[in-house]
Design a protein around this motif. Structure first.
Motif, short mmCIF file in Angstrom:
data_model
loop_
_atom_site.label_atom_id
_atom_site.label_comp_id
_atom_site.label_asym_id
_atom_site.label_seq_id
_atom_site.Cartn_x
_atom_site.Cartn_y
_atom_site.Cartn_z
N GLY A 1 1.03 -1.49 -0.37
CA GLY A 1 -0.16 0.09 -0.14
C GLY A 1 0.97 1.47 -0.17
O GLY A 1 1.01 1.93 0.52
N GLY A 2 2.28 1.31 -0.94
CA GLY A 2 3.10 2.51 -1.11
C GLY A 2 3.66 2.25 0.41
O GLY A 2 4.48 3.53 0.48
N ASN A 3 3.51 1.97 1.74
CA ASN A 3 4.06 2.44 2.41
C ASN A 3 5.60 0.85 2.83
O ASN A 3 5.33 -0.03 2.32
CB ASN A 3 3.66 2.02 3.92
N LEU A 4 6.90 1.64 3.86
CA LEU A 4 7.29 0.27 3.88
C LEU A 4 6.82 -0.71 4.94
O LEU A 4 6.17 -0.56 5.91
CB LEU A 4 8.95 1.09 4.60
N VAL A 5 7.09 -1.56 4.40
CA VAL A 5 6.08 -3.01 6.32
C VAL A 5 6.76 -2.47 6.74
O VAL A 5 8.08 -2.07 7.62
CB VAL A 5 6.71 -4.52 5.37
N ASP A 6 5.98 -2.31 8.39
CA ASP A 6 6.46 -2.47 9.76
C ASP A 6 6.97 -3.87 9.85
O ASP A 6 7.34 -4.75 9.74
CB ASP A 6 5.05 -2.81 10.75
N LYS A 7 8.66 -3.54 10.40
CA LYS A 7 10.22 -4.73 10.78
C LYS A 7 9.16 -5.87 11.62
O LYS A 7 9.71 -7.20 11.12
CB LYS A 7 10.65 -3.91 11.48
N LYS A 8 8.04 -5.76 12.55
CA LYS A 8 7.56 -6.78 12.94
C LYS A 8 6.33 -7.60 12.02
O LYS A 8 6.24 -9.09 12.53
CB LYS A 8 7.05 -6.30 14.95
N SER A 9 5.82 -7.02 11.57
CA SER A 9 5.04 -7.15 10.45
C SER A 9 5.15 -8.46 9.86
O SER A 9 6.39 -9.04 9.36
CB SER A 9 4.50 -6.74 9.02
N ILE A 10 4.61 -9.42 9.58
CA ILE A 10 4.93 -11.33 9.11
C ILE A 10 4.94 -10.83 7.43
O ILE A 10 3.89 -10.78 7.32
CB ILE A 10 4.14 -12.39 9.55
N SER A 11 4.77 -11.31 6.75
CA SER A 11 5.22 -10.65 5.31
C SER A 11 4.69 -12.28 4.29
O SER A 11 4.97 -12.90 5.49
CB SER A 11 6.28 -10.60 4.57
N GLN A 12 4.19 -11.66 3.16
CA GLN A 12 3.59 -13.48 2.54
C GLN A 12 4.57 -13.76 2.99
O GLN A 12 4.68 -15.20 2.87
CB GLN A 12 2.56 -12.34 1.39
N THR A 13 5.79 -13.77 2.41
CA THR A 13 6.91 -14.68 2.14
C THR A 13 7.23 -15.40 2.91
O THR A 13 7.79 -16.51 3.10
CB THR A 13 7.93 -13.91 1.69
N LEU A 14 7.13 -14.81 4.23
CA LEU A 14 7.73 -15.50 5.06
C LEU A 14 6.20 -16.65 5.86
O LEU A 14 6.70 -17.47 6.22
CB LEU A 14 7.73 -13.87 6.76
N ARG A 15 5.38 -16.14 5.66
CA ARG A 15 4.43 -17.05 5.91
C ARG A 15 4.67 -18.32 5.20
O ARG A 15 4.15 -19.00 5.08
CB ARG A 15 3.03 -16.29 5.00
N ASP A 16 5.14 -18.02 3.25
CA ASP A 16 4.75 -18.80 2.70
C ASP A 16 6.00 -19.65 3.03
O ASP A 16 5.91 -21.42 2.96
CB ASP A 16 5.35 -18.27 0.85
N ALA A 17 7.63 -19.18 3.07
CA ALA A 17 8.49 -19.98 3.80
C ALA A 17 8.00 -20.68 4.72
O ALA A 17 8.62 -21.91 5.14
CB ALA A 17 9.27 -19.16 4.41
#
Ligand SMILES: Nc1ncnc2c1ncn2[C@@H]1O[C@H](COP(=O)(O)OP(=O)(O)OP(=O)(O)O)[C@@H](O)[C@H]1O
Ligand SMILES: [Mg+2]
Length: 762
Positions: free
Chosen positions: A539-555
């Motif tokens: 959404g145009g913002n940098l992701v919060d460092k603590k947030s759980i990314s989709q990539t992490l979820r996939d991994a």
């Protein structure tokens, strides 16, 4: 022109650095504190100082690094060291710096400021650097090639040293495609000596290394493979009451000495670490599934003795230089004698008495056979046919099996496997077979009586297994495949665009299937975002460092799927769809910890993996069933079920859901459907058409619904959408006549097969 590093006491190096042995010895003493050269070090140093190419085969811990470090100190210019692992480079550079020797490494882990400083120094016309460590990937980039050429044109490239040179050979146990990229160096710098170093090369690999690097009339130096200070021993898991207690007693009775334990899989590392910690042993896991920060901490703690034992996959490997490792254990069977020699060779680099203990299990042997068979059939390597490789892989493996299943001298077996002749008196009771021959023979007798023991035979048991080998989270795959999670360790490029195109074009597996291509694209996207100094935009913002990314979820889902695959193998009677179950388990972790952040999420995933590696079938079924029920109760009627029903069939649902997920992920192929059908006793035409992908359903059931979706779809999302579209259209096209072969993914379990179709229960 810059002179070589002024030597303490006033002497200085010359352009060629020719020095008498005495002078070289005094350099050794001055900088490293050693009073004499070991093995064939001096010969190697003299060879390269005289401008000759040199191939140097010295045992693990034999002191190969010195063969290029001393020339760097006495010769004008910079010595370029090509090394396969960033951890290894960091290790050597920091040790050299602590001795006041100007050394640096270039890799993606360096800060931009540091990199700029190094480049400025190289461009300065008077570089202060003596040794520059780089990865083979970097050497292959046009930018770095140009830099080297400039350095060479100014007479400032002194030597090219290629460490772990066996990695260039497809016949070597650690073949790395990226090493092929450095084969042009000889042509590029015809007057610069090349020094190739390795500890593990059978005659065929030696020849291959020399010809692949086009070494010109090289001085060939070979020292004996014998490691006289290591005591070799094999323990038989199938004869032990409790392998954990045995290993813990071994460590305790040795006086809590510095040790490494190698495991085949990441989950096994986590699991063993947990057991050892419970038994009061200070230990930490190290594998490529951990992020680089954690790995660095584990390595630092172990190097500085804050941790006694590292429990690692082969990711903790080549060139780790802690001198006083007293015990190296193999908790699982290695894939070859070369791997075993490399890994056990981490012990006793200070030449003090040390031990190698291999825990041999019949089940481990079967699993490794299965992995090797599948790996050989998956691999595509240049200049050798896959049958040849497959035979070689199995022949290599049979050597290590023979090492364990034989009652003759272990030392002799190791050394002879490298083609070296051994005097019968060499061992002097420094292996269990020579020291306790009766005991070893009686163990082997007992082992023969273990049910299903197939002594000295490569077993075909897993040849037709339905378990996908990629579900094993072994670093074994990663080491052999440059398109892997260990990219973090090995990949490199100065040039962000080049890095991107390298990944998207050359590294994009052409026949690796949809999932592999998707992963490569995703890595490219991440690399691009990282190079831009940001995490993936949402959404145009940098992701919060603590947030759980989709990539992490996939991994995480993949990790869980791997652990489920292992549990299936371990227990044999599990009936669940791995992918769907992994999704459910991951969603559970995510729901719990999405607000708290990724640290907690990660440890919950790790705990679940550990739980899977130690739970019973009933416990696992119970939890998966409960999870399925929860999602169903929560209104997600279409969510994929975890458990595949058995033949008695309880509340059953047609097979669509599971099949559809696999269809969404894999490139459909008629051939594949036929194969699956024949493996599973099913007719292709009886499989049902796909409907929804799990990803889609998970979103709908709220699993990911709480996350902000990115405005710009990622590669994964984009490709998943395509996959779903494809699946939907193929479903429409195929909802008609029977008899047209259908496609299915490998998710269907053998259990529950009625001979005609598969059903699942919700
Ligand atoms: N001449 C010497 N005398 C005593 N110690 C030495 C000598 N040369 C090297 N060493 C020490 O031996 C240890 C092993 O050296 P090094 O790391 O170069 O081994 P290696 O041959 O590269 O092993 P590997 O194949 O495992 O990477 C180092 O700690 C090094 O300082
Ligand atoms: Mg080394």
């Amino acid at each position: 022109m810059k002179k070589a590093l002024p030597l303490k006491g006033g002497s200085a190096g010359s352009k060629h650095g020719m020095k008498s042995p005495k002078e070289l010895e005094s350099v050794l003493k001055q900088y490293f504190g050693y009073s004499e050269f070991r093995g064939r070090q001096l010969e190697a140093i003299e060879a390269v100082l005289s401008g000759r190419d040199c191939f140097c085969l010295m045992p693990t811990g034999g002191g190969k690094s010195m063969c290029y470090q001393i020339p760097a100190l006495v010769k004008t210019g910079v010595v370029l060291v090509i090394s396969p692992l960033i951890a290894l480079m960091e290790n050597q550079v920091s040790s050299l710096k602590s001795k006041g020797i100007p050394a640096e490494f270039l890799s993606s882990t360096q800060t931009t400021a540091n990199k700029n400083k190094i480049h400025e120094d190289l461009d300065s016309g008077n570089p202060s650097l003596k040794l520059l460590y780089v990865t083979p990937e970097l050497v292959a980039t046009s930018g770095f090639k140009a830099k080297l050429t400039k350095l060479h044109n100014r007479g400032l490239l002194g030597l090219v040293a290629i460490d772990e040179a066996h990695c260039i050979s497809t016949w070597g146990h650690d073949f790395r495609p990226s090493y092929r990229k450095i084969s042009s160096l000889r042509k590029q710098f015809p007057d610069i000596p090349i020094l190739a170093l390795t500890a593990t090369a059978v005659p065929k690999v030696q020849k291959d290394v020399i010809s692949s690097l086009s070494l010109q009339n090289p001085v060939i130096l070979k020292a004996s493979f014998n490691r006289p200070n290591i005591f070799y021993e094999v323990r038989y898991k199938d004869l032990l009451d409790d392998v954990y207690s045995d290993i813990s007693n071994l460590l305790k009775s040795s006086g809590n000495v510095c040790s490494i334990i190698y495991c085949l899989e990441r989950a096994a590392c986590d699991d063993l670490t947990m057991h050892l910690s419970q038994l009061g042993i200070s230990s930490a896991a190290y594998h490529a599934g951990l992020n680089s920060k954690v790995r660095t901490t584990v390595l630092d703690d172990w190097l500085s003795s804050r941790t006694q034992v590292v429990v690692a996959t082969v990711a903790f490997g080549m060139g780790i230089d802690r001198q006083d490792v007293r015990i190296v254990c193999h908790f699982n069977l290695p894939k070859s004698m070369e791997s075993f020699y490399q890994e056990s060779g981490r012990a006793g680099r200070d030449q003090q008495p040390s031990r190698s203990v291999l825990y041999y299990g019949l089940e481990d042997r079967r699993r490794m056979e299965f992995i090797l068979r599948n790996s050989s059939s998956r691999k595509q390597q240049p200049s050798s046919s896959s049958t040849e490789l497959s035979e070689k892989t199995l022949a290599d493996f049979s050597q290590i099996v023979d090492y364990c299943e034989s009652s003759s001298c272990r030392r002799k077996k190791i050394i002879e496997s490298f083609g070296e002749k051994v005097q019968p008196t060499l061992c002097q009771r420094t292996c269990d077979a020579c020291k306790h021959p009766n005991q070893v023979s009686s163990h082997l007798e007992d082992l023969r009586r273990v049910p299903n023991c197939r002594f000295n035979k490569i077993s075909p048991v897993f040849q037709t297994s339905s378990v996908d080998p990629k579900h094993f989270n072994t670093e074994f795959w990663n080491r052999e495949d440059d398109v892997s999670i260990s990219d973090e360790d090995i990949s490199d490029s100065d040039d962000e665009e080049e890095a991107l195109s390298n990944i998207t074009i050359s590294k994009l597996p052409s026949k690796g299937g949809f999932e592999a291509r998707l992963e490569a694209l995703e890595r490219a996207e991440n690399a691009y975002n990282q190079a831009k100094g940001q995490t993936k935009p949402q959404g145009g913002n940098l992701v919060d460092k603590k947030s759980i990314s989709q990539t992490l979820r996939d991994a995480s889902r993949k990790r869980l799927s791997g652990a489920l695959g292992q549990a299936k193998l371990r227990l044999g009677d599990l009936r669940f769809a791995e992918e769907a179950s992994a999704t459910h388990l991951e969603t559970e972790c995510f729901k719990k910890y999405q607000k708290v952040g990724k640290t907690f999420y990660n440890s919950q995933i790790a705990a679940t993996v550990r739980w899977l590696s130690s739970s019973t079938s009933d416990q696992i079924h119970g939890r998966l069933e409960a999870l399925t029920n929860q999602t169903t109760e929560a209104g997600a009627a279409t969510s994929s079920p975890c458990i595949i029903s058995d033949a008695l069939g309880k509340a059953e649902k047609p097979a669509e859901a599971t099949v559809s997920y696999e269809l969404a992920k894999t490139e459909p192929s008629d051939e594949f459907a036929k194969t699956m059908a024949s493996t599973e006793n099913m007719e292709p035409s009886k499989m049902s058409p796909p409907e929804k992908s799990v990803g889609e359903e998970a979103r709908r059931d709220g699993a990911i619904g709480t996350m902000d979706l990115p405005k710009i779809p990622s590669f994964r999302e984009f490709m998943s959408q395509k996959g779903r579209d494809r699946a939907t259209s193929s479903s429409r096209a195929e909802s008609q006549p029977r008899g047209i072969p259908r496609k299915a993914g490998p998710v269907i379990s053998k259990e529950g097969t009625t001979g005609t179709s598969k059903k699942m229960k919700l």
